[in-house]
Motif scaffolding. Structure first.
Motif, PDB file in Angstrom:
ATOM      1  N   GLY A  63       0.806  -1.215   0.000  1.00  0.00           N
ATOM      2  CA  GLY A  63       0.000   0.000   0.000  1.00  0.00           C
ATOM      3  C   GLY A  63       0.840   1.267   0.000  1.00  0.00           C
ATOM      4  N   ASP A  64       1.856   1.321   0.859  1.00  0.00           N
ATOM      5  CA  ASP A  64       2.716   2.506   0.908  1.00  0.00           C
ATOM      6  C   ASP A  64       3.424   2.718  -0.425  1.00  0.00           C
ATOM      7  OD1 ASP A  64       1.928   2.632   3.504  1.00  0.00           O
ATOM      8  OD2 ASP A  64       3.953   2.852   4.342  1.00  0.00           O
ATOM      9  N   THR A  65       3.926   1.636  -0.974  1.00  0.00           N
ATOM     10  CA  THR A  65       4.648   1.734  -2.247  1.00  0.00           C
ATOM     11  C   THR A  65       3.728   2.223  -3.359  1.00  0.00           C
ATOM     12  OG1 THR A  65       6.035  -0.111  -1.555  1.00  0.00           O
ATOM     13  CG2 THR A  65       6.074   0.471  -3.882  1.00  0.00           C
ATOM     14  N   PHE A  66       2.463   1.810  -3.302  1.00  0.00           N
ATOM     15  CA  PHE A  66       1.509   2.250  -4.323  1.00  0.00           C
ATOM     16  C   PHE A  66       1.395   3.768  -4.336  1.00  0.00           C
ATOM     17  CE2 PHE A  66      -2.951   3.527  -5.143  1.00  0.00           C
ATOM     18  CZ  PHE A  66      -2.961   3.290  -6.508  1.00  0.00           C
ATOM     19  N   THR A 113      -0.951  24.365 -10.043  1.00  0.00           N
ATOM     20  CA  THR A 113      -2.272  24.998  -9.987  1.00  0.00           C
ATOM     21  C   THR A 113      -3.304  23.965  -9.550  1.00  0.00           C
ATOM     22  OG1 THR A 113      -2.788  24.495 -12.308  1.00  0.00           O
ATOM     23  CG2 THR A 113      -1.668  26.579 -11.848  1.00  0.00           C
ATOM     24  N   ARG A 114      -4.371  24.456  -8.936  1.00  0.00           N
ATOM     25  CA  ARG A 114      -5.410  23.559  -8.445  1.00  0.00           C
ATOM     26  C   ARG A 114      -6.118  22.844  -9.591  1.00  0.00           C
ATOM     27  NH1 ARG A 114     -10.434  25.250  -8.229  1.00  0.00           N
ATOM     28  NH2 ARG A 114     -10.825  24.167  -6.257  1.00  0.00           N
ATOM     29  N   GLU A 115      -6.246  23.513 -10.737  1.00  0.00           N
ATOM     30  CA  GLU A 115      -6.951  22.911 -11.869  1.00  0.00           C
ATOM     31  C   GLU A 115      -6.212  21.689 -12.396  1.00  0.00           C
ATOM     32  OE1 GLU A 115      -8.217  26.940 -11.210  1.00  0.00           O
ATOM     33  OE2 GLU A 115      -6.218  26.122 -11.627  1.00  0.00           O
ATOM     34  N   VAL A 116      -4.888  21.744 -12.373  1.00  0.00           N
ATOM     35  CA  VAL A 116      -4.084  20.632 -12.888  1.00  0.00           C
ATOM     36  C   VAL A 116      -4.014  19.488 -11.879  1.00  0.00           C
ATOM     37  CG1 VAL A 116      -1.769  19.966 -13.633  1.00  0.00           C
ATOM     38  CG2 VAL A 116      -2.723  22.161 -14.362  1.00  0.00           C
ATOM     39  N   ILE A 117      -3.955  19.826 -10.593  1.00  0.00           N
ATOM     40  CA  ILE A 117      -3.762  18.812  -9.555  1.00  0.00           C
ATOM     41  C   ILE A 117      -5.074  18.155  -9.130  1.00  0.00           C
ATOM     42  CG2 ILE A 117      -2.936  18.477  -7.174  1.00  0.00           C
ATOM     43  CD1 ILE A 117      -0.881  20.660  -7.717  1.00  0.00           C
ATOM     44  N   LEU A 118      -6.191  18.846  -9.294  1.00  0.00           N
ATOM     45  CA  LEU A 118      -7.488  18.320  -8.853  1.00  0.00           C
ATOM     46  C   LEU A 118      -7.806  16.932  -9.420  1.00  0.00           C
ATOM     47  CD1 LEU A 118     -10.101  18.690  -7.276  1.00  0.00           C
ATOM     48  CD2 LEU A 118     -11.026  19.976  -9.231  1.00  0.00           C
ATOM     49  N   PRO A 119      -7.561  16.668 -10.723  1.00  0.00           N
ATOM     50  CA  PRO A 119      -7.850  15.315 -11.234  1.00  0.00           C
ATOM     51  C   PRO A 119      -7.097  14.214 -10.472  1.00  0.00           C
ATOM     52  CG  PRO A 119      -7.531  16.837 -13.056  1.00  0.00           C
ATOM     53  CD  PRO A 119      -7.146  17.573 -11.820  1.00  0.00           C
ATOM     54  N   SER A 120      -5.898  14.523  -9.988  1.00  0.00           N
ATOM     55  CA  SER A 120      -5.141  13.528  -9.226  1.00  0.00           C
ATOM     56  C   SER A 120      -5.836  13.198  -7.913  1.00  0.00           C
ATOM     57  CB  SER A 120      -3.732  14.054  -8.941  1.00  0.00           C
ATOM     58  OG  SER A 120      -3.046  14.313 -10.146  1.00  0.00           O
ATOM     59  N   VAL A 121      -6.394  14.224  -7.278  1.00  0.00           N
ATOM     60  CA  VAL A 121      -7.106  14.023  -6.018  1.00  0.00           C
ATOM     61  C   VAL A 121      -8.354  13.166  -6.244  1.00  0.00           C
ATOM     62  CG1 VAL A 121      -8.260  15.169  -4.089  1.00  0.00           C
ATOM     63  CG2 VAL A 121      -6.254  16.229  -5.136  1.00  0.00           C
ATOM     64  N   ILE A 122      -9.085  13.482  -7.293  1.00  0.00           N
ATOM     65  CA  ILE A 122     -10.299  12.713  -7.613  1.00  0.00           C
ATOM     66  C   ILE A 122      -9.943  11.263  -7.942  1.00  0.00           C
ATOM     67  CG2 ILE A 122     -12.221  12.519  -9.240  1.00  0.00           C
ATOM     68  CD1 ILE A 122     -12.137  15.579  -9.496  1.00  0.00           C
ATOM     69  N   TYR A 123      -8.826  11.087  -8.633  1.00  0.00           N
ATOM     70  CA  TYR A 123      -8.361   9.732  -8.971  1.00  0.00           C
ATOM     71  C   TYR A 123      -8.071   8.930  -7.700  1.00  0.00           C
ATOM     72  CZ  TYR A 123      -4.635   6.365 -10.006  1.00  0.00           C
ATOM     73  OH  TYR A 123      -3.834   5.262 -10.051  1.00  0.00           O
ATOM     74  N   ILE A 124      -7.372   9.545  -6.754  1.00  0.00           N
ATOM     75  CA  ILE A 124      -7.061   8.854  -5.502  1.00  0.00           C
ATOM     76  C   ILE A 124      -8.339   8.535  -4.735  1.00  0.00           C
ATOM     77  CG2 ILE A 124      -5.910   9.089  -3.258  1.00  0.00           C
ATOM     78  CD1 ILE A 124      -3.775  10.746  -4.634  1.00  0.00           C
ATOM     79  N   ARG A 131     -10.724   0.465  -2.533  1.00  0.00           N
ATOM     80  CA  ARG A 131      -9.827  -0.215  -1.589  1.00  0.00           C
ATOM     81  C   ARG A 131      -9.649   0.667  -0.348  1.00  0.00           C
ATOM     82  NH1 ARG A 131      -7.825  -1.628  -6.666  1.00  0.00           N
ATOM     83  NH2 ARG A 131      -7.402  -3.862  -6.936  1.00  0.00           N
ATOM     84  N   PRO A 132     -10.664   0.727   0.503  1.00  0.00           N
ATOM     85  CA  PRO A 132     -10.613   1.618   1.672  1.00  0.00           C
ATOM     86  C   PRO A 132      -9.479   1.310   2.641  1.00  0.00           C
ATOM     87  CG  PRO A 132     -12.500   0.119   1.804  1.00  0.00           C
ATOM     88  CD  PRO A 132     -11.939  -0.014   0.423  1.00  0.00           C
ATOM     89  N   PHE A 133      -8.948   0.108   2.604  1.00  0.00           N
ATOM     90  CA  PHE A 133      -7.847  -0.231   3.519  1.00  0.00           C
ATOM     91  C   PHE A 133      -6.583   0.557   3.189  1.00  0.00           C
ATOM     92  CE2 PHE A 133      -7.737  -3.264  -0.008  1.00  0.00           C
ATOM     93  CZ  PHE A 133      -6.414  -3.210  -0.413  1.00  0.00           C
ATOM     94  N   LEU A 134      -6.542   1.182   1.992  1.00  0.00           N
ATOM     95  CA  LEU A 134      -5.353   1.929   1.600  1.00  0.00           C
ATOM     96  C   LEU A 134      -5.257   3.300   2.277  1.00  0.00           C
ATOM     97  CD1 LEU A 134      -5.140   1.209  -2.241  1.00  0.00           C
ATOM     98  CD2 LEU A 134      -3.624   0.374  -0.442  1.00  0.00           C
ATOM     99  N   ILE A 135      -6.320   3.751   2.956  1.00  0.00           N
ATOM    100  CA  ILE A 135      -6.291   5.071   3.574  1.00  0.00           C
ATOM    101  C   ILE A 135      -5.162   5.169   4.591  1.00  0.00           C
ATOM    102  CG2 ILE A 135      -8.001   4.459   5.327  1.00  0.00           C
ATOM    103  CD1 ILE A 135      -7.453   7.886   3.698  1.00  0.00           C
ATOM    104  N   LYS A 136      -4.910   4.070   5.294  1.00  0.00           N
ATOM    105  CA  LYS A 136      -3.829   4.079   6.290  1.00  0.00           C
ATOM    106  C   LYS A 136      -2.481   4.253   5.610  1.00  0.00           C
ATOM    107  CE  LYS A 136      -3.024   3.969  10.666  1.00  0.00           C
ATOM    108  NZ  LYS A 136      -3.615   5.005  11.541  1.00  0.00           N
ATOM    109  N   ASN A 137      -2.327   3.634   4.446  1.00  0.00           N
ATOM    110  CA  ASN A 137      -1.079   3.797   3.703  1.00  0.00           C
ATOM    111  C   ASN A 137      -0.907   5.235   3.222  1.00  0.00           C
ATOM    112  OD1 ASN A 137      -2.220   0.764   2.721  1.00  0.00           O
ATOM    113  ND2 ASN A 137      -0.129   0.844   3.521  1.00  0.00           N
ATOM    114  N   LEU A 138      -2.018   5.835   2.787  1.00  0.00           N
ATOM    115  CA  LEU A 138      -1.963   7.244   2.367  1.00  0.00           C
ATOM    116  C   LEU A 138      -1.538   8.126   3.537  1.00  0.00           C
ATOM    117  CD1 LEU A 138      -2.429   9.515   0.356  1.00  0.00           C
ATOM    118  CD2 LEU A 138      -4.853   9.487   0.974  1.00  0.00           C
ATOM    119  N   GLU A 139      -2.086   7.860   4.712  1.00  0.00           N
ATOM    120  CA  GLU A 139      -1.715   8.633   5.906  1.00  0.00           C
ATOM    121  C   GLU A 139      -0.216   8.502   6.174  1.00  0.00           C
ATOM    122  OE1 GLU A 139      -3.986   7.979   9.467  1.00  0.00           O
ATOM    123  OE2 GLU A 139      -5.792   7.539   8.318  1.00  0.00           O
TER     124      GLU A 139
END
Length: 393
Positions: A63-66, A113-124, A131-139
């Motif tokens: 998860g962390d590596t992902f 810019t927020r416009e360019v980065i926003l799609p990445s946030v939505i993707y995550i 895969r909700p178990f990945l939230i801990k890895n994101l943290e």
């Protein structure tokens, strides 16, 4: 048979219990596989998400590596060490690229810019929903990034701030505010001004789509609402430094909010100090000196001083439950006793008028004082607190 020998059953075979043999960790191969998915789909996040969803990669183990090596924003951090957005892995403890596949769709190659980065946030967000178990890895990865901000270029730090702000703005699944704010409070990061720069970019981006109340709510959950000055280097850690910095950055609502908080704290401190002195029947000159010093330190408006004084004086009265005449006598006695205190700070007609309004409102709202407003005003007049022109006005 010897007494020391244990009996055995003839013809039996003693089997050795099989052990679970775990495959060795290979985060490099996992990271390369994810990067290859990006390359195969030319960085199209929709296609990448679908390919990852249909893949047989072991996300629960890596998860962390992902998050470190695959997502368009949290690109890399090999084995929890390196901290750079390069589209692949980095050497442990450095910002140098490590061997292995890389892709050109990382956030380091895009505009901050927020416009360019926003799609990445939505993707995550999509990945976390599946895969909700990945939230801990994101943290975990976010915490490491924020603790290592000094390894980022200024532009890269800004991109991280934009991503973080958008993550909260989009309510990224379960990311707790303390994960973001607490790791920032490292002395070396704060003293260099890195944290102040990061948090300023965070505030500016977050307030584009959210209200100041939303921001304060996040700060409260992150246990930082009362400690905003801790983001400032020691040399700039003052109310004046706070106002100057965020005014320059165009965050006027935040400056006004902080000034209001400071005022409320100083207001309560002054009221508490005066209440103690009056309850202990301190000498009136001593009380006057206390008020003057508090006014000088807190820079409280004169009108607020008049209001505080009246509230404190009336709060100190021992009221009777039902005896109206006794209540009236107590109020008038208090006015007469502390008239010099009121007279010292009611220095002009405007402040005298404010005192009349304050008395009138309390007599109107408090049933036990409803009938004695004229008597209080008369007493204030006889004690030279109120001028005749003020009463006539």
């Amino acid at each position: 048979m010897s007494s020391k020998e244990r009996p055995t059953l003839g013809g039996t075979r003693i089997k050795t219990r099989k052990r679970n043999i775990a495959a060795p960790l290979d985060p490099a191969a996992f990271a390369d596989a994810v990067v290859q998915i990006y390359l195969d789909n030319a960085g199209d996040l929709e296609l990448v998400a679908k390919s990852i969803e249909s893949s047989d990669l072991n996300f629960s183990r890596y998860g962390d590596t992902f998050f470190e090596a695959s997502t368009p924003f949290i690109i890399n951090l090999l084995l929890s060490k390196g901290v750079v957005f390069t589209g692949g892995r980095t050497q442990p403890g450095t910002t140098k690229p490590d061997e292995g596949e890389r892709h050109p769709y990382s956030i380091i190659d895009c505009e901050p810019t927020r416009e360019v980065i926003l799609p990445s946030v939505i993707y995550i967000q999509k990945i976390l929903r599946r895969r909700p178990f990945l939230i801990k890895n994101l943290e975990n990865v976010m915490r490491r990034f924020l603790q290592s901000l000094e390894l980022f270029e200024e532009n890269e730090s800004k991109k991280l701030a934009i991503f973080t702000a958008l993550a909260f703005s989009q309510k990224l699944s379960g990311l707790p505010p303390e994960t973001v704010f607490q790791p920032l409070l490292k002395d070396n990061l704060v003293s260099k001004g890195i944290v102040l720069s990061f948090i300023t970019d965070f505030f500016k981006v977050y307030l584009v789509d959210n209200s100041l109340n939303d921001l304060i709510s996040i700060l409260k959950r992150g246990k930082m609402e009362e400690n905003l000055l801790e983001f400032f280097p020691p040399a700039k850690r003052s109310a004046e430094g706070f106002s100057e910095h965020f005014t320059k950055e165009g965050l006027i609502p935040l400056v006004e909010y902080n000034e209001k908080k400071i005022f409320e704290v100083k207001y309560k401190e002054m009221k508490s100090a005066l209440t103690t002195q009056i309850a202990e029947e301190a000498d009136i000159t001593e009380v006057i000196d206390t008020v003057k010093q508090r006014v000088k330190d807190a820079k409280l408006p004169d009108i607020e001083i008049v209001r505080i004084l009246w509230d404190v004086l009336m709060d100190a009265v021992q009221w009777s439950g039902k005896n109206q005449q006794q209540n009236a006598n107590s109020a008038l006695r208090q006015v007469k006793t502390w008239a010099q205190l009121l007279n010292t700070f009611c220095t002009n007609g405007k402040l005298e008028l404010e005192l009349v309004y304050k008395v009138q409102m309390q007599c109107y709202e408090d049933a036990k004082l409803m009938k004695i407003f004229p008597e209080i005003v008369r007493s204030l007049y006889y004690q030279d607190v109120l001028a005749e022109d003020t009463i006539l006005h």
